[in-house]
Design an enzyme around this catalytic site. Structure first.
Site, PDB file in Angstrom:
ATOM      1  N   GLN A 112      13.215  57.009  29.096  1.00 44.53           N
ATOM      2  CA  GLN A 112      13.424  56.241  30.322  1.00 44.53           C
ATOM      3  C   GLN A 112      12.298  56.506  31.327  1.00 44.53           C
ATOM      4  OE1 GLN A 112      17.391  55.805  32.506  1.00 44.53           O
ATOM      5  NE2 GLN A 112      16.398  57.382  33.733  1.00 44.53           N
TER       6      GLN A 112
ATOM      7  N   ASP B 236      15.842  62.377  30.270  1.00 40.51           N
ATOM      8  CA  ASP B 236      15.726  60.989  29.829  1.00 40.51           C
ATOM      9  C   ASP B 236      14.235  60.641  29.743  1.00 40.51           C
ATOM     10  OD1 ASP B 236      18.658  59.965  29.959  1.00 40.51           O
ATOM     11  OD2 ASP B 236      18.372  60.999  31.857  1.00 40.51           O
TER      12      ASP B 236
ATOM     13  N   GLN C 167      23.532  70.038  39.443  1.00 42.08           N
ATOM     14  CA  GLN C 167      22.392  70.769  39.996  1.00 42.08           C
ATOM     15  C   GLN C 167      21.062  70.142  39.600  1.00 42.08           C
ATOM     16  OE1 GLN C 167      22.739  73.243  42.253  1.00 42.08           O
ATOM     17  NE2 GLN C 167      20.531  72.998  42.502  1.00 42.08           N
TER      18      GLN C 167
ATOM     19  N   SER D  21      25.694  64.265  33.751  1.00 35.44           N
ATOM     20  CA  SER D  21      26.972  63.821  34.303  1.00 35.44           C
ATOM     21  C   SER D  21      28.031  63.726  33.206  1.00 35.44           C
ATOM     22  CB  SER D  21      26.807  62.451  34.972  1.00 35.44           C
ATOM     23  OG  SER D  21      25.884  62.535  36.034  1.00 35.44           O
TER      24      SER D  21
ATOM     25  N   MET E 152      21.801  69.772  31.797  1.00 32.61           N
ATOM     26  CA  MET E 152      22.727  69.241  32.793  1.00 32.61           C
ATOM     27  C   MET E 152      22.816  67.724  32.659  1.00 32.61           C
ATOM     28  SD  MET E 152      23.987  71.380  35.302  1.00 32.61           S
ATOM     29  CE  MET E 152      23.777  73.089  35.780  1.00 32.61           C
TER      30      MET E 152
ATOM     31  N   HIS F  42      20.414  66.897  39.472  1.00 37.20           N
ATOM     32  CA  HIS F  42      20.175  65.876  40.499  1.00 37.20           C
ATOM     33  C   HIS F  42      19.720  66.525  41.812  1.00 37.20           C
ATOM     34  CE1 HIS F  42      23.297  63.518  38.103  1.00 37.20           C
ATOM     35  NE2 HIS F  42      22.240  62.736  38.066  1.00 37.20           N
TER      36      HIS F  42
ATOM     37  N   MET G 257      23.326  57.837  38.980  1.00 41.58           N
ATOM     38  CA  MET G 257      24.582  57.140  38.706  1.00 41.58           C
ATOM     39  C   MET G 257      25.768  58.007  39.127  1.00 41.58           C
ATOM     40  SD  MET G 257      24.160  54.653  35.448  1.00 41.58           S
ATOM     41  CE  MET G 257      24.344  55.860  34.159  1.00 41.58           C
TER      42      MET G 257
ATOM     43  N   GLY H  71      14.447  62.902  36.080  1.00 44.08           N
ATOM     44  CA  GLY H  71      14.477  64.072  35.212  1.00 44.08           C
ATOM     45  C   GLY H  71      13.896  63.772  33.845  1.00 44.08           C
TER      46      GLY H  71
END
Length: 292
Positions: free
Chosen positions: A165, A162, A45, A198, A196, A47, A40, A159
């Site tokens: 998810q 989550d 880092q 967003s 990490m 991502h 998103m 990752g």
């Protein structure tokens, strides 16, 4: 909705699914492995580490940048979610200009008004995040399924921060009989242990430093879980956050990794994981740790 920077030397970037599909068909052979990293945006880092893994394991890597409206049950949360497309593209290009970027608008993904399908993930969707964010996993399932249909990757990278998810996406692939490998990757942390995210961009430097308490608490909970019951560990975590007015603990839960059901009594053959969600100045931060 065309690609720009579309030549052999510059990174291919697409804003529409039709030209992306055409391009992927033009470069795909019977044995071409395509790696896919859905994001998103507001890339960090963590991502980039997913992209590096994809680059190492596939001939082609596709990264999507799309803030999906259907997985936000809170309109304010959607509105304040960081959007940094130009910066994100530069980070990807610096990593590897051969990466293909797909940065659509909602209409391109949803062919009109964004709306969610209803999914049955065998109960995985009813635990933790499902309790606190109604409809969230229907939104996640809808957008990931559509992205998978557009990109048709060999491998898809997510990752473990989550983790719920991740388990749900594996279930989505299994139930829809999609020929895609879903690969979970370790959490990438700042030097102070903060996972990490967003959303970290919404924190002040002081708040980022203070938020190291989340990971420190998870590490302590893991140590306590070796000799204490779930109830004892949970109560200790709750009391730890009650002492600090800068944090608002939404939930802490110890669950079975496979079913995500809360654990009442430990079984030596099962794998357990602790999940936590904490608000720091109205910024919602999640984290998790394996307890085995």
């Amino acid at each position: 909705m065309f690609a720009f920077n579309f030549n052999k030397k510059a990174m291919p970037i697409f804003f529409g699914k039709a030209p992306l599909i055409d391009y992927l068909q033009s470069i795909r052979t019977y044995n071409t492995k395509i790696g896919f990293v859905p994001t998103m945006g507001a890339l960090h880092q963590g991502h980039l580490s997913l992209m590096q893994k994809s680059l190492a394991e596939n001939k082609v890597t596709v990264v999507s940048i799309f803030v999906n409206p259907t997985q936000f049950n809170n309109p304010e949360d959607l509105a304040k979610y960081p959007r940094t497309l130009d910066v994100d593209i530069k980070k990807i290009e610096d990593l590897d200009p051969k990466i293909i970027v797909y940065a659509p608008e909602a209409n391109d993904i949803y062919d009109g008004k964004p709306s969610s399908q209803s999914f049955d993930f065998d109960g995985l969707e009813n635990q933790m995040e499902g309790k606190f964010r109604p409809g969230h996993f229907d939104g996640v399932g809808t957008v990931v399924k559509r992205l998978f249909e557009i990109v048709t990757p060999t491998n898809a990278y997510f990752g473990e921060k989550d983790f719920q998810q991740l388990q749900i996406i594996k279930k989505l692939v299994s139930k829809n009989k999609l020929n895609i490998n879903v690969i979970g990757c370790p959490i990438y942390r700042q030097t102070n242990g903060l996972a990490m995210s967003s959303r970290n961009e919404l924190l002040t430097p002081e708040e980022k430093e203070e938020s190291s308490l989340i990971y420190k608490t998870l590490l302590a909970a893991k140590a306590k879980f070796e000799t204490n019951s779930t109830a004892v560990v949970t109560k200790w975590v709750e009391k730890s956050f009650e002492k600090n007015a800068d944090f608002n603990l939404e939930y802490f839960e110890i669950a079975d990794e496979a079913t995500l059901l809360p654990v009442n009594r430990k079984n030596k053959n099962a794998k357990y994981r602790a999940f936590i969600v904490v608000f720091v100045n109205n910024v919602r931060l999640i984290d998790t740790i394996s307890l085995n």
